[in-house]
Scaffold this motif. Structure first.
Motif, PDB file in Angstrom:
ATOM      1  N   PHE A  23     -45.564 -81.409 -34.776  1.00 51.09           N
ATOM      2  CA  PHE A  23     -46.166 -80.144 -34.339  1.00 51.09           C
ATOM      3  C   PHE A  23     -46.323 -80.775 -32.786  1.00 51.09           C
ATOM      4  CE2 PHE A  23     -46.563 -76.405 -32.251  1.00 51.09           C
ATOM      5  CZ  PHE A  23     -46.088 -75.265 -32.504  1.00 51.09           C
ATOM      6  N   ARG A  24     -45.577 -80.643 -31.809  1.00 43.18           N
ATOM      7  CA  ARG A  24     -45.140 -80.895 -30.306  1.00 43.18           C
ATOM      8  C   ARG A  24     -45.003 -80.108 -29.712  1.00 43.18           C
ATOM      9  NH1 ARG A  24     -45.112 -86.687 -29.875  1.00 43.18           N
ATOM     10  NH2 ARG A  24     -43.609 -86.672 -31.600  1.00 43.18           N
TER      11      ARG A  24
ATOM     12  N   ILE B 195     -42.181 -80.582 -36.470  1.00 50.94           N
ATOM     13  CA  ILE B 195     -41.688 -79.553 -35.014  1.00 50.94           C
ATOM     14  C   ILE B 195     -41.893 -79.368 -34.023  1.00 50.94           C
ATOM     15  CG2 ILE B 195     -41.728 -76.674 -35.293  1.00 50.94           C
ATOM     16  CD1 ILE B 195     -42.806 -76.918 -38.262  1.00 50.94           C
ATOM     17  N   VAL B 196     -40.501 -79.340 -33.020  1.00 52.53           N
ATOM     18  CA  VAL B 196     -41.359 -79.222 -31.902  1.00 52.53           C
ATOM     19  C   VAL B 196     -40.330 -77.562 -31.083  1.00 52.53           C
ATOM     20  CG1 VAL B 196     -39.999 -80.405 -29.713  1.00 52.53           C
ATOM     21  CG2 VAL B 196     -40.504 -81.563 -31.260  1.00 52.53           C
ATOM     22  N   VAL B 197     -41.393 -77.879 -30.447  1.00 52.22           N
ATOM     23  CA  VAL B 197     -41.463 -76.252 -29.975  1.00 52.22           C
ATOM     24  C   VAL B 197     -41.471 -75.651 -28.489  1.00 52.22           C
ATOM     25  CG1 VAL B 197     -42.362 -74.822 -32.302  1.00 52.22           C
ATOM     26  CG2 VAL B 197     -43.614 -75.352 -30.074  1.00 52.22           C
ATOM     27  N   PRO B 198     -41.106 -75.263 -27.068  1.00 53.42           N
ATOM     28  CA  PRO B 198     -40.571 -74.669 -26.104  1.00 53.42           C
ATOM     29  C   PRO B 198     -42.750 -74.846 -25.656  1.00 53.42           C
ATOM     30  CG  PRO B 198     -39.648 -73.008 -26.844  1.00 53.42           C
ATOM     31  CD  PRO B 198     -40.523 -73.899 -28.569  1.00 53.42           C
ATOM     32  N   PHE B 199     -43.030 -75.557 -24.465  1.00 48.89           N
ATOM     33  CA  PHE B 199     -44.455 -75.588 -24.440  1.00 48.89           C
ATOM     34  C   PHE B 199     -44.134 -73.724 -23.098  1.00 48.89           C
ATOM     35  CE2 PHE B 199     -47.246 -76.463 -20.801  1.00 48.89           C
ATOM     36  CZ  PHE B 199     -48.176 -77.261 -21.590  1.00 48.89           C
ATOM     37  N   ALA B 200     -43.811 -73.783 -22.933  1.00 48.53           N
ATOM     38  CA  ALA B 200     -43.742 -72.292 -22.335  1.00 48.53           C
ATOM     39  C   ALA B 200     -44.043 -71.270 -23.365  1.00 48.53           C
ATOM     40  CB  ALA B 200     -42.421 -71.920 -21.579  1.00 48.53           C
ATOM     41  N   GLN B 201     -43.245 -71.715 -24.566  1.00 50.85           N
ATOM     42  CA  GLN B 201     -43.792 -70.606 -26.127  1.00 50.85           C
ATOM     43  C   GLN B 201     -45.210 -71.105 -26.213  1.00 50.85           C
ATOM     44  OE1 GLN B 201     -40.417 -70.062 -27.794  1.00 50.85           O
ATOM     45  NE2 GLN B 201     -38.937 -69.019 -26.801  1.00 50.85           N
TER      46      GLN B 201
END
Length: 257
Positions: free
Chosen positions: A70-71, A163-169
């Motif tokens: 997870f990143r 899984i990659v998600v926005p740092f902002a979120q």
């Protein structure tokens, strides 16, 4: 590496503003073509999280659910590290804290857990990571918006779900900076350091490493080298952040020099 002191912001809004400021300064350095904030770099440490698929049966015990790397990253992560988005889209500036939570998944995760369905029509359920807390927060749903090609991580010799998600979120206090340059990245170290110190003069910068150096440290034979070389494009300068190594089953990281 970029070592972020413990007294730096822990509030999510402050974390976002802190890294946005530094990133903007880095991107203003001549010769920088792309730059990104990321919690862990390809082939190095990152978080590990359990997840489930929204609308499908899931174990009531989180430890029995499937796991994935997870990143959290900023929009230019994929361009900076030369990672190809195969379907859908990458993270964009509109993926803000107030927007719908979105995620990209690796081809390995799509093949293993979303076979027979359109990944872009699925949502992942993942417990939130809350800065300052040692245990995950409540579960949240993340709409899958893209699938990217497999990238070997943390020294793995086989593909691993990611899984990659926005740092902002999903902001996190300790992170790394990746930089793609138009020339020799080593000659730009001083300028990049000056850009960082213009925002936070107390950050201590260790010796930055190129992705070539990161690869070399993990290679044990020519076959492994060929696999890794096939996964990346471009020249990247990695300014590694400090990682915390958690041992309670849901979060993992690597201590980067």
């Amino acid at each position: 590496g970029l070592r972020v002191p413990d007294d730096r912001p822990k509030d999510p809004d402050q974390i976002r503003a802190y890294y946005r400021q530094i990133l903007d300064r880095i991107k203003s350095v001549p010769g920088i073509t792309h730059a990104a904030v990321t919690t862990g770099i390809p082939m190095q440490g990152m978080f590990g999280m359990q997840f489930s698929i929204a609308g499908k049966p899931a174990s009531t015990d989180p430890s029995q659910r499937p796991g994935a790397l997870f990143r959290m990253v900023t929009p230019e992560y994929f361009q900076t590290f030369g990672i190809q988005v195969l379907r859908g889209r990458a993270i964009a500036d509109q993926d803000t804290a107030s927007g719908v939570k979105v995620a990209l998944v690796s081809q390995e995760l799509a093949d293993k857990f979303l076979k027979g369905s359109d990944p872009l029509q699925q949502r992942l359920v993942i417990e939130e990571l809350v800065p300052g807390l040692r245990k995950p927060g409540p579960p949240a749903e993340w709409q899958i918006i893209g699938v990217f090609h497999n990238v070997r991580g943390f020294g793995f010799r086989e593909d691993f779900p990611e899984i990659v998600v926005p740092f902002a979120q999903s902001p996190w206090p300790s992170a790394n900076f990746g930089v793609l340059t138009s020339g020799n990245p080593k000659t730009m170290t001083r300028s990049i350091a000056a850009a960082v110190h213009s925002v936070d003069p107390d950050i201590a910068l260790a010796e930055p490493r190129t992705m070539e150096q990161v690869r070399s440290e993990l290679m044990v034979n020519d076959n492994f080298m060929a696999i890794l070389f096939g996964s990346f494009a471009g020249i990247g300068l990695v300014m590694a952040g400090r990682w915390h190594l958690w041992r309670d089953g849901f979060l993992c990281g690597a201590a980067l020099p």
